[in-house]
Design a protein around this motif. Structure first.
Motif, short mmCIF file in Angstrom:
data_model
loop_
_atom_site.label_atom_id
_atom_site.label_comp_id
_atom_site.label_asym_id
_atom_site.label_seq_id
_atom_site.Cartn_x
_atom_site.Cartn_y
_atom_site.Cartn_z
N ALA A 182 0.84 -1.20 0.00
CA ALA A 182 0.00 0.00 0.00
C ALA A 182 0.88 1.25 0.00
CB ALA A 182 -0.92 -0.01 1.22
N VAL A 183 1.91 1.21 0.80
CA VAL A 183 2.91 2.28 0.83
C VAL A 183 4.21 1.67 0.32
CG1 VAL A 183 4.17 3.94 2.26
CG2 VAL A 183 1.78 3.39 2.80
N GLU A 184 4.62 2.08 -0.88
CA GLU A 184 5.74 1.41 -1.55
C GLU A 184 7.06 1.57 -0.79
OE1 GLU A 184 7.81 1.13 -5.98
OE2 GLU A 184 6.14 2.50 -5.61
N PHE A 185 7.34 2.79 -0.35
CA PHE A 185 8.58 3.04 0.39
C PHE A 185 8.21 3.29 1.85
CE2 PHE A 185 9.30 4.48 -3.98
CZ PHE A 185 10.40 3.70 -4.32
N SER A 186 8.36 2.26 2.67
CA SER A 186 7.93 2.36 4.06
C SER A 186 9.12 2.20 5.00
CB SER A 186 6.87 1.29 4.37
OG SER A 186 7.42 -0.01 4.19
N ARG A 187 8.90 2.64 6.23
CA ARG A 187 9.94 2.53 7.25
C ARG A 187 9.35 1.90 8.52
NH1 ARG A 187 10.09 8.70 7.03
NH2 ARG A 187 8.06 9.26 7.89
N LYS A 188 10.23 1.40 9.34
CA LYS A 188 9.80 0.80 10.60
C LYS A 188 10.04 1.72 11.79
CE LYS A 188 10.07 -4.10 9.45
NZ LYS A 188 10.58 -5.42 9.90
N HIS A 189 10.78 2.79 11.58
CA HIS A 189 11.07 3.73 12.67
C HIS A 189 10.19 4.95 12.54
CE1 HIS A 189 14.09 6.72 14.66
NE2 HIS A 189 13.15 6.33 15.51
N GLU A 190 9.35 5.17 13.53
CA GLU A 190 8.43 6.31 13.55
C GLU A 190 8.86 7.30 14.63
OE1 GLU A 190 3.72 6.23 13.61
OE2 GLU A 190 4.53 6.25 15.65
N GLN A 191 8.87 8.57 14.30
CA GLN A 191 9.27 9.62 15.24
C GLN A 191 8.13 10.61 15.42
OE1 GLN A 191 12.83 10.65 12.88
NE2 GLN A 191 13.99 10.35 14.76
N GLY A 192 7.99 11.11 16.64
CA GLY A 192 6.90 12.05 16.91
C GLY A 192 7.18 12.94 18.10
N ILE A 193 6.30 13.92 18.29
CA ILE A 193 6.33 14.80 19.46
C ILE A 193 4.96 14.75 20.12
CG2 ILE A 193 8.12 16.33 18.56
CD1 ILE A 193 5.91 18.26 17.71
N PHE A 194 4.90 15.07 21.41
CA PHE A 194 3.61 14.98 22.09
C PHE A 194 3.55 15.94 23.26
CE2 PHE A 194 6.34 11.79 24.03
CZ PHE A 194 6.16 12.01 25.38
N VAL A 195 2.34 16.21 23.70
CA VAL A 195 2.08 17.02 24.88
C VAL A 195 0.96 16.35 25.66
CG1 VAL A 195 0.43 18.50 23.67
CG2 VAL A 195 1.56 19.36 25.70
N GLY A 196 1.02 16.43 26.99
CA GLY A 196 0.01 15.76 27.79
C GLY A 196 -0.32 16.53 29.05
N LEU A 197 -1.51 16.29 29.58
CA LEU A 197 -1.97 16.88 30.84
C LEU A 197 -2.57 15.76 31.67
CD1 LEU A 197 -2.76 19.24 32.74
CD2 LEU A 197 -4.87 19.46 31.40
N GLY A 198 -2.13 15.68 32.92
CA GLY A 198 -2.66 14.62 33.78
C GLY A 198 -2.67 15.01 35.24
N GLY A 199 -3.19 14.13 36.05
CA GLY A 199 -3.23 14.36 37.48
C GLY A 199 -3.13 13.05 38.23
N SER A 200 -2.62 13.11 39.45
CA SER A 200 -2.47 11.89 40.24
C SER A 200 -2.93 12.12 41.67
CB SER A 200 -1.01 11.42 40.24
OG SER A 200 -0.15 12.41 40.78
N ILE A 201 -3.44 11.07 42.26
CA ILE A 201 -3.80 11.05 43.68
C ILE A 201 -3.14 9.81 44.26
CG2 ILE A 201 -5.66 10.87 45.37
CD1 ILE A 201 -7.50 12.24 43.40
N ASN A 202 -2.25 10.03 45.24
CA ASN A 202 -1.46 8.94 45.81
C ASN A 202 -0.63 8.28 44.70
OD1 ASN A 202 -2.51 9.45 48.40
ND2 ASN A 202 -4.31 8.20 47.97
N LYS A 203 -0.84 7.00 44.46
CA LYS A 203 -0.01 6.28 43.50
C LYS A 203 -0.65 6.14 42.12
CE LYS A 203 2.31 3.48 47.03
NZ LYS A 203 2.68 2.09 47.42
N ALA A 204 -1.90 6.51 42.00
CA ALA A 204 -2.63 6.35 40.73
C ALA A 204 -2.71 7.67 39.99
CB ALA A 204 -4.03 5.80 40.99
N SER A 205 -2.66 7.60 38.66
CA SER A 205 -2.74 8.82 37.86
C SER A 205 -3.48 8.55 36.56
CB SER A 205 -1.35 9.37 37.56
OG SER A 205 -0.61 8.48 36.75
N ILE A 206 -3.95 9.64 35.95
CA ILE A 206 -4.63 9.59 34.67
C ILE A 206 -4.08 10.72 33.82
CG2 ILE A 206 -6.55 10.99 35.55
CD1 ILE A 206 -8.39 9.51 33.60
#
Length: 423
Positions: free
Chosen positions: A366-390
């Motif tokens: 489907a994609v003639e010239f493909s690669r196995k290494h993918e690179q990306g950037i990300f940002v996240g927001l979360g919170g935790s109470i005691n040992k658990a987080s989301i």
């Protein structure tokens, strides 16, 4: 899933904003010594400062709040940190490699700050530490009741093959004279480096040499590593852009919903109440997309493409994390990079063609010239109470196509749940 993500964003934002107002307040039991020499007990808004503070908030036993500068009080003690107010000379130039000057001359300025005491002995041999507003490190010692700068500077000079870095180590001569009544440490002083570990060692060896009692030594703060596991769901969108490969570019791929799981190691940096950390994750992610593209001229002349693209990755995610300490929830913001290695791939297109009486079936990538290494950037927001987080996280990566004529963009939304082991 979009409904749950939207609800999470609304609740998180409201709680985040509410918690932020409490994030800067951390009252801890403390003692101050006034300019007149009186000792007062109370509480200090302790921020585990990385850079030396120029002002503190002190709440006395009656509950009254006071703002004190280094000129208002002599010293204060809180959470095993001892600071002394002083007017000092400071190096006005940078020791950072990219900002070095070309002269060995040390240019000075005058600062008013709270110096951190690293070690204090009954013989008044005291070592101080100062990290200024430019994040430049400087050390001081107490001599005959006066706080004096230990002089050190890095600068550039021309070498045989270009610029080289040179050092002005006047602090070694200063300490050689200051600690001259112990001959055993002369060899140590000649090898001293301008850092906490080296200078504390010199003062400790000196006091051991003379049998002097050390009243206070700043405890070294260790880097804390939290380990844990995480799991959740990902919503992945795939988008192709290009002037060729119309059988995959002319299609709006619906989101692929998949499970993700892995482990993490969160390296919490010293100072600033542990607000900064370097978080590292190793997680499994995957997606699957199917597409049918028809190019029909007539019932006797057509091409039909059936494409199947599915990738599974082992992702290493490295991020800088900042925590905001709320009343109950410990919020965090992430910014990082992702490197994924494909461990399983499906990349195929079945092409059915008909031109009047001639029919054919062709299989190709489907994609003639493909690669196995993918690179990306990300940002996240979360919170935790005691040992658990989301955490809710958005990531954008370059996908599987390595052709300059075909751009593959992968957008992911993560809803992650994590559990931290230990304390």
């Amino acid at each position: 899933m979009k409904k749950y993500i939207t609800l999470f964003c609304i609740v998180s934002s409201l709680t985040f904003l509410t918690s932020f107002s409490y994030a800067q307040i951390n009252l801890q039991p403390a003692q101050i010594i006034t300019a007149e020499g009186d000792s007062l007990m109370g509480q200090i808004d302790y921020q585990n400062w990385e850079k030396n503070p120029s002002e503190i908030t002190f709440v006395d036993e009656s509950g009254t709040s006071h703002q004190y500068s280094p000129l208002d009080i002599k010293r204060f003690f809180v959470a095993n940190d001892l600071y002394e107010g002083a007017i000092v000379q400071a190096n006005n130039e940078s020791n950072k490699l990219e900002k070095l000057s070309r002269t060995p001359e040390i240019k000075l300025r005058q600062d008013t700050t709270f110096l951190q005491v690293l070690q204090e002995a009954v013989n008044n041999k005291t070592l101080y530490y100062y990290l200024d507003y430019r994040s430049e490190v400087q050390f001081y010692f107490l001599e005959k009741g006066k706080i004096r700068l230990l002089y050190y500077k890095r600068y550039k000079k021309m070498g045989k093959t270009g610029d080289v870095t040179a050092e002005v180590k006047r602090f070694q001569g200063q300490l050689s004279f200051y600690l001259q009544d112990c001959e055993k440490i002369n060899s140590l002083i000649s090898t001293l480096k301008y850092n906490k570990k080296s200078l504390i060692k010199a003062f400790t060896e000196y006091n051991n040499c003379l049998g002097g009692e050390v009243k206070y030594t700043k405890t070294k703060e260790k880097v804390k590593v939290n380990l844990g596991v995480l799991a959740g769901v990902t919503s992945t969108k795939l988008n192709f852009e290009g002037n060729s490969d119309r059988h995959i570019t002319n299609h709006d791929y619906p989101a692929s919903i998949n499970f993700t799981f892995g482990g993490f190691a969160d390296i919490v940096l010293p100072r600033n109440r542990g607000k900064w950390s370097i978080n590292n994750e190793l997680v499994y992610t995957s997606y699957k997309f199917e597409n049918t593209y028809e190019n029909i001229e007539s019932e006797n002349e057509y091409n039909i493409y059936y494409s199947n693209i599915a990738y599974s990755y082992l992702n290493l995610k490295n991020m800088l994390r900042y925590r905001i300490i709320g009343k109950r929830v410990l919020w965090h913001i992430n910014l990082g990079i992702s490197n994924g290695l494909a461990v399983s791939t499906t990349n195929s297109t079945k092409k059915e063609s008909k031109f009047y009486s001639r029919e054919s079936v062709e299989y190709k990538p489907a994609v003639e010239f493909s690669r196995k290494h993918e690179q990306g950037i990300f940002v996240g927001l979360g919170g935790s109470i005691n040992k658990a987080s989301i955490e809710l996280r958005y990531e954008q990566s370059n996908g599987m196509s390595e052709s300059i004529a075909l751009n593959s963009k992968v957008n992911r939304l993560f809803l992650m749940f994590a559990y931290r082991f230990g304390q």
